[in-house]
Each structure stands twice: as C-alpha cells, then as structure tokens.
Write an enzyme that holds these catalytic residues in place. Structure first.
Site, short mmCIF file in Angstrom:
data_model
loop_
_atom_site.label_atom_id
_atom_site.label_comp_id
_atom_site.label_asym_id
_atom_site.label_seq_id
_atom_site.Cartn_x
_atom_site.Cartn_y
_atom_site.Cartn_z
CE LYS A 71 -0.29 0.14 4.94
NZ LYS A 71 -1.14 -0.46 6.07
NE ARG A 168 -7.41 -0.08 9.97
CZ ARG A 168 -5.82 -0.37 9.84
NH1 ARG A 168 -5.04 0.56 9.88
NH2 ARG A 168 -5.73 -1.65 9.69
CE1 TYR A 295 11.62 30.77 4.57
CE2 TYR A 295 11.94 28.34 4.43
CZ TYR A 295 11.62 29.58 3.97
OH TYR A 295 11.49 29.79 2.46
C1 LIG Z 1 -0.35 -1.71 6.47
C2 LIG Z 1 -1.15 -3.13 7.07
C3 LIG Z 1 -0.25 -4.27 7.15
C4 LIG Z 1 1.26 -4.30 7.14
O1 LIG Z 1 1.46 -3.55 8.27
P1 LIG Z 1 3.05 -3.57 8.54
O2 LIG Z 1 3.11 -2.92 9.91
O3 LIG Z 1 3.76 -2.58 7.58
O4 LIG Z 1 3.77 -4.74 8.46
C5 LIG Z 1 -1.05 -5.49 7.38
N1 LIG Z 1 -2.40 -5.62 7.52
C6 LIG Z 1 -3.24 -4.19 7.05
C7 LIG Z 1 -4.81 -4.30 7.21
C8 LIG Z 1 -2.64 -2.91 6.89
O5 LIG Z 1 -3.16 -2.03 6.86
#
Ligand SMILES: *Cc1c(COP(=O)(O)O)cnc(C)c1O
Length: 403
Positions: A71, A168, A295
C-alpha cells in the site's frame, strides 16, 4: 573490510551505471538530466536487501506464504519498482493494497499473482476489479447486495475482513457469522480468505486472535469454506507466532525497517533497509560568527564554520524533525542537520574544514551507515518509522541497484 567511503562509492557507481530510472508518470518527456550528475533527490532500491528480508520473514514464520503489503506506493519505495521484484519469488503469495488505483496499478505493472484490495470497492470499478482478478474485501452488512450490483460474469473472489477489536475496518466479529454463512453459500463468490488486523497492543492482541479464531471455527463448523486465514503484520511476524495462521501479511519489515521495538527485533532477526534516499550537495558556504541559518534562525554560528545545502526537504518526505539530531552522510562522514528542514532544502554543518563540495553525493536515509537506518532516523527525528518510508514523495525517481 571495505571502508565506508569505498562502500558508498562502489555501490553508487554500480547503481548509476546499471540502474534505470522510473518516473511516476510514463508520459514521454525530454530527458533533461541523468543520474550521473543529478542534484535533485532520488531513491535507490536494493533488490538483494528485499530478498534478504523476505527470507527473514519466511524463517520467522515457519515458511508461511507472504501476502506482501504494498500500500501507499509500496511504503514510498515505488509500487511499480518493488512489486515486480517481489513477485518473482515463490515466498510471495500475493499483494495487498488499500486503494483501488493501487490494485489496478499492480495489474498494469504486469503482476499476475493474487491481489487483495483491503479497502472498499466502488460500484463503478467493481466489475473491472473482478475482471482483473482482484480479490475484494467484504465486510459490510450489504456485501451481498453490493456483489449483486456488480453483475459479474465470472465468480467474485473475496476475503472477509473481520474487526476483532480495532474498530477501523471489517465486520465486527460478534455479528460476523451471518455474513460468512451467506457469502459461503453463494456459488458466485469464492472466499479466498478471512483476515483481521491487530491493535498491536501486546495485552490485547491475544484476545483479538481468540475472537478471530472463534468466529472462523464456528463458520467452518457450519460448513463454510473460509480459504486462507491471515492476521499478522510485521509486528505479528516478530511477536505473535500464534497469529501466523495460514499466511502472514507484512509490509514494513519487507522494506527493512523494524515495526515496533527495533532493538529487540534486530536481536531476533536483523533486517536490511532496502532503499536509500540520496541527492547531491548544491551549495557549500562559510558562515561568519553570528550568521544564522534558515527560517526561524534556529542556528547561529558561534565561530566560523562551513555549511552545505542539500536539495531535499520535507516535501520530498525528509522529516522536519531532522533538526533534532539527524545526520546525513557525505563522503563517508556524518554531518548534523541544522536550522530548519524547509520544503526543498536541508542544511548541514560541515565544520572547520571545507570537506564537502558542490556535487558530492549525500545519503539521508538508507543502509550506508547505522545512523541512516530508517528506524534510527525515526528515533533521531521523533517521527514514526512508518512516516520515514511512507512520506517519501512518490515523484522521486527510483533506481534499482544491481542485485
Ligand atoms: C499496513 C497493513 C499491514 C502491514 O503492516 P506492517 O506493520 O507494515 O507490516 C497489514 N495489514 C493491514 C490491514 C494493514 O493496513
């Protein structure tokens, strides 16, 4: 043992000659610069580190299949760069993304392995998603009606997303039974899996797993074919062996960063950062006593000192908090960030000697030195290690180092 300086020099030289650049858009454009003398930032991807991390995850999980989470542009490393590398390896069972565009982008990049969309599918894209064999996440009360509306001509592949306490995404576990039985009974739906996400609170994770198992067991007793059960992210890979189930679902560990407790995790199984953020020095100048930097004038020279400007800023993904103690590597030496990280520039203190020149290569995050490890940059800047990776601007060009 090779010196740090020669290590940097050789890997860089190899990368620039053998690597290729990928831009975020594939639209034709005039080539106005090459990496050989580029000042603007870029990202180098190390396939051998990716390979190493995949092997670590496999070893930690008793060779469970890996659903690689890619992702957010593969955590900033570049979806189109990283996914085809990972896809070559038998340990990688498939890919998981959150956004619809990313699912399509994987198919556009030629990825043939299973893809799970962990986000919601819009009605307008649903038929295309099905046609391109993307597994949908099913979790709403009206999931059946949403599937009907797709009028798919081939079976729809889906994973049921269960909420076991995260609140969530997913169907709350305590009322998931009917959804699982309804979907399981449909001839036009293939349940490829059932999954959940942990809160990553060590006291609560076992309870979440217990809830998940209870729902899955009950559905199986009712004759529902559930497919692959998966729950463990990188944190679970390291800390929750009971949650490895049929498949694991890590993201950040694949890219070489530790998810939760870096020292403990490094001791258990070391990972290798699979990328570095680089650029070239664009200015070297000497400050007089009393001169201030950037800045807010947060830095004042007390005695004459050289400073160097690097054309990387928070808009590229380098954290503003770098002024709180991060250092960058130039010519094999570390120099502290001073003043402020602005949108496109970072300034470092070079010291009494003019030991840096315009055009010198800089590594801000990566594998060249322990202080540049993403977890160390996160610690020094007060940022989450997830932000160090995922905030990398997707427009940064990617170079694949030779493996
Ligand atoms: C992002 C995510 C993962 C992977 O998480 P990591 O901590 O990067 O290994 C797994 N499952 C879901 C549902 C996620 O959103």
């Amino acid at each position: 043992m090779i010196s740090r300086r020669s290590f940097v020099a050789t890997t860089t030289a190899a990368g620039l000659s053998a690597g290729h650049v990928r831009h975020a858009s594939s639209a034709p454009r005039p080539r106005t610069q090459t990496l050989a003398d580029r000042f603007d930032p870029w990202i180098e991807i190390d396939p051998s580190a990716l390979r190493y991390n995949v092997e670590v995850v496999s070893r930690l999980t008793g060779n469970r299949p890996i659903l690689a989470v890619v992702k957010n542009n593969a955590y900033g490393l570049g979806l189109e760069t990283v996914a085809p590398i990972l896809a070559e390896w038998p340990e990688i069972a498939g890919f998981a993304v959150v956004k619809v565009d990313a699912a399509f982008a994987l198919r556009d990049a030629g990825i043939a392995k299973p893809v799970l969309l962990m986000g919601m599918f819009p009605p307008s894209a649903g038929a295309d998603l099905v046609a391109r064999r993307i597994s949908l996440s099913l979790y709403t009360d009206d999931a059946g009606a949403r599937l009907d509306a797709l009028r798919a001509t081939s079976p729809v592949h889906g994973h049921v997303y269960l909420d076991s306490g995260m609140s969530r995404m997913g169907m709350p576990y305590h009322r998931a039974g009917p959804l699982l039985r309804t979907l399981g009974a449909r001839p036009d739906v293939v349940l490829d899996g059932v999954y959940m996400a942990f809160t990553e609170e060590s006291d609560f994770d076992p309870e979440q797993l217990r809830r998940f198992r209870e729902v899955a067991d009950a559905a199986r007793r009712d004759g529902v074919t559930l497919g692959t059960l998966h729950a463990a992210s990188s944190n679970g890979v390291y800390h929750l062996p009971d949650a490895h189930l049929d498949m694991v679902r890590p993201g950040i560990a694949l890219y070489g960063a530790y998810p939760s407790r870096p020292n403990e995790e490094r001791a258990k199984a070391e990972l290798r950062p699979a990328f570095r953020l680089r650029a070239r020095v664009v200015r070297i100048e000497r400050l007089r006593p009393g001169d201030t930097v950037s800045y807010g004038r947060r830095y004042t020279a007390e005695r004459p000192t050289w400073i160097a400007t690097i054309p990387v800023g928070h808009a590229d993904g380098y954290p503003r908090g770098a002024v709180n103690g991060a250092r960058v590597l130039i010519n094999g030496r570390l120099f502290p960030v001073i003043g402020a990280v602005s949108a496109s520039h970072t300034i470092v203190e070079v010291g009494d000697e003019r030991q840096v020149s315009v055009g010198d290569e800089v590594t801000l995050v990566g594998f060249d030195h322990p202080d540049l490890h993403p977890n160390e940059v996160a610690r020094a800047t007060g940022a989450s290690v997830y932000d160090i990776l995922m905030h990398l601007n997707p427009a940064l060009p990617k170079v694949v180092l030779p493996s």
